[in-house]
Design an enzyme around this catalytic site. Sequence first.
Site, PDB file in Angstrom:
ATOM      1  N   THR A   1      40.207  11.323  21.815  1.00 59.21           N
ATOM      2  CA  THR A   1      40.269  10.187  22.356  1.00 59.21           C
ATOM      3  C   THR A   1      40.351  10.119  23.876  1.00 59.21           C
ATOM      4  OG1 THR A   1      42.777   9.785  22.058  1.00 59.21           O
ATOM      5  CG2 THR A   1      41.055   8.884  20.240  1.00 59.21           C
TER       6      THR A   1
ATOM      7  N   ASN B   1      41.679   9.203  27.225  1.00 58.03           N
ATOM      8  CA  ASN B   1      42.844   8.187  27.324  1.00 58.03           C
ATOM      9  C   ASN B   1      42.485   7.535  28.992  1.00 58.03           C
ATOM     10  OD1 ASN B   1      43.927   9.830  25.407  1.00 58.03           O
ATOM     11  ND2 ASN B   1      45.605   8.457  25.683  1.00 58.03           N
TER      12      ASN B   1
ATOM     13  N   GLU C   1      43.128   4.320  24.427  1.00 61.02           N
ATOM     14  CA  GLU C   1      42.491   5.794  24.179  1.00 61.02           C
ATOM     15  C   GLU C   1      41.011   5.370  23.537  1.00 61.02           C
ATOM     16  OE1 GLU C   1      44.418   8.070  21.438  1.00 61.02           O
ATOM     17  OE2 GLU C   1      46.017   6.595  21.094  1.00 61.02           O
TER      18      GLU C   1
END
Length: 202
Positions: free
Chosen positions: A54, A56, A121
Amino acid sequence: MSKEEIPTGTTAASGLRPLLIGPSSGPEPPYPYRMSGPVISGFGRGSKELGIPTANLPVDNSLTPWISSIPSGVYFGWASLLLPPSHPNYSPASNTSWSMFPMVMSIGYNPFYKNDTRSAEVHVLHEFQADFYGTDMRLLIMGYIRDEKDYKGLDDLVEDITFDCRVARQSLSRPGWRVKELGDGGQFEGGWLVEQEEKASL
Ligand code: ADP
Ligand code: RBF
Ligand code: MG
């Protein structure tokens, strides 16, 4: 208006879930939300090893005042990345330096991990050959998928996230949800995703 069948699927932790969000005509107010910033380091929990890296973004209440008032949960939409020419996946759309991809994202406290700060995220629905920390990312958040949940185990969390990815892909493949700028039949005005910096900040 005739009721259309909404396709569904099931996951162990959540049972029956819809595979499509929203009407076929496109997102409804207050969507889409816009968010942008540089990709920063996250919690370093090895999401990548789970197959769900992910990217962020900083959560800045002054840049995105709506973010403090929207519910925590899982959202989906479009991500645009300003990859440097040296990146192996550098392949911008025509007339721009930005590359666009579908995305799913989590905004909130990740109850499974009990974070004490609110994070944003983004899992980009594309396979990348290299990281892109520091790259500018723009998001067009098109809709809400579900509340964030606590889970008995990591497998259940990963199964629900994998289902979120299917929901996002299917929902965004409809012409009313696909961005025009991809040039393949989409009808949604996504110009902001690919505008030059000076124009986009006006
Ligand atoms: P962190 O805890 O630092 O966020 P992650 O394990 O979540 O670490 O990995 C995130 C990084 O992986 C992103 O910042 C990005 O550079 C890279 N990455 C590679 N592929 C993807 C993808 N499909 N979606 C999001 N990030 C990706
Ligand atoms: N964390 C949670 O604690 N509960 C959730 O329901 C949850 N849903 C997520 C959905 C998506 C689409 C994404 C990208 C992340 C989600 N997360 C959730 C955050 C997740 O715990 C985090 O990305 C971890 O780092 C994965 O190991
Ligand atoms: Mg991360």
